[in-house]
Scaffold this active site. Structure first.
Site, PDB file in Angstrom:
ATOM      1  N   HIS A  53       0.839  -1.199   0.000  1.00 50.06           N
ATOM      2  CA  HIS A  53       0.000   0.000   0.000  1.00 50.06           C
ATOM      3  C   HIS A  53       0.874   1.249   0.000  1.00 50.06           C
ATOM      4  O   HIS A  53       0.685   2.171  -0.808  1.00 50.06           O
ATOM      5  CB  HIS A  53      -0.910  -0.003   1.239  1.00 50.06           C
ATOM      6  CG  HIS A  53      -1.867   1.145   1.301  1.00 50.06           C
ATOM      7  ND1 HIS A  53      -3.203   1.010   0.964  1.00 50.06           N
ATOM      8  CD2 HIS A  53      -1.696   2.447   1.641  1.00 50.06           C
ATOM      9  CE1 HIS A  53      -3.806   2.189   1.104  1.00 50.06           C
ATOM     10  NE2 HIS A  53      -2.901   3.077   1.520  1.00 50.06           N
ATOM     11  N   GLU A  54       1.839   1.273   0.898  1.00 55.51           N
ATOM     12  CA  GLU A  54       2.719   2.440   0.996  1.00 55.51           C
ATOM     13  C   GLU A  54       3.667   2.545  -0.186  1.00 55.51           C
ATOM     14  O   GLU A  54       3.966   3.643  -0.668  1.00 55.51           O
ATOM     15  CB  GLU A  54       3.509   2.396   2.310  1.00 55.51           C
ATOM     16  CG  GLU A  54       2.656   2.341   3.556  1.00 55.51           C
ATOM     17  CD  GLU A  54       1.555   3.399   3.559  1.00 55.51           C
ATOM     18  OE1 GLU A  54       1.771   4.514   3.045  1.00 55.51           O
ATOM     19  OE2 GLU A  54       0.469   3.110   4.077  1.00 55.51           O
ATOM     20  N   HIS A  57       1.894   4.235  -3.061  1.00 57.71           N
ATOM     21  CA  HIS A  57       1.915   5.698  -2.938  1.00 57.71           C
ATOM     22  C   HIS A  57       3.273   6.265  -3.339  1.00 57.71           C
ATOM     23  O   HIS A  57       3.372   7.232  -4.101  1.00 57.71           O
ATOM     24  CB  HIS A  57       1.615   6.114  -1.494  1.00 57.71           C
ATOM     25  CG  HIS A  57       0.192   5.921  -1.076  1.00 57.71           C
ATOM     26  ND1 HIS A  57      -0.873   6.388  -1.820  1.00 57.71           N
ATOM     27  CD2 HIS A  57      -0.343   5.331   0.024  1.00 57.71           C
ATOM     28  CE1 HIS A  57      -2.005   6.087  -1.194  1.00 57.71           C
ATOM     29  NE2 HIS A  57      -1.706   5.446  -0.077  1.00 57.71           N
TER      30      HIS A  57
END
Length: 213
Positions: A53-54, A57
């Site tokens: 998820h990170e 980004h």
């Protein structure tokens, strides 16, 4: 190469441990034996899901010449912990601070949607692995463990993706909605369906239906 500061690494570790505990509580309740038993299974889904998820980004932020800083959100951790006792984890343990802060809505939206999309893709990969392993799980404890990890991974990542798409406070959905309402509707609808399947049918029953079909 994606680099993390010492503060980000610290916050990632705290968020990872907190989410592991929350999803274990949601899965096993207050049964200590069940809680300990499900920890290894939850850890894989939470660890991979949180990191990707990170990374999602950060990769997109770098593509547009920006930086995305992972910052722990204590209130989000508290919400995740409280809701875990009801069997559903509303998880958003951190927010992403984008630098520079004057980027346009399109870039901001694309950076924000990358995280939930990574969770959705991972959830689908997990359910595909579960379907492939299903016929063999009765023959080996290893196959059965992989199957359980995959079904939990589907549920965990579906929740992570969908909750982060909610358009509230610092969640990803706020910036995605501001950028493109159509894309936001489509992505949160897909995520919502995945979560609904996880809650009502269950990942294991879903696999059985897929195999049966």
């Amino acid at each position: 190469m994606v680099e993390y500061t010492k503060v980000e690494i610290r916050d990632l570790i705290i968020a990872f441990i907190a989410l592991t505990i929350c999803f274990s509580i949601a899965t096993a309740g207050l049964n200590a034996h069940a809680f300990i038993s499900c920890l290894p299974i939850v850890i894989v889904g939470v660890a991979i899901g949180s990191v990707l998820h990170e990374l999602g980004h950060k990769f997109v932020a770098m593509k547009y010449g920006c930086q995305a800083e992972f910052k722990l959100w204590p209130l989000g951790l508290l919400i995740a912990f409280v809701t875990s006792f009801f069997g559903v984890v509303f998880a958003s343990p951190a927010s992403i601070n984008i630098h520079p802060g004057d980027i346009d809505d399109e870039v901001s939206g694309k950076i924000s949607i990358a995280g939930p999309m990574a969770n959705m893709v991972l959830a689908l990969i997990f359910i595909a692995i579960a379907a492939l392993i299903y016929p063999f799980k009765i023959y080996s404890n290893i196959f059965n463990l992989i199957y359980l990890i995959s079904t939990v991974g589907f549920s965990v990542n579906s929740f992570l993706a969908t909750f982060n798409l909610f358009p509230i406070y610092s969640l990803d959905g706020t910036k995605v909605l501001k950028w493109n309402i159509g894309i936001w509707i489509i992505t949160i609808a897909i995520g919502g369906i995945m979560v609904l399947i996880s809650i009502t049918i269950g990942a294991e029953n879903m696999v059985s239906l897929l195999i049966g079909a």
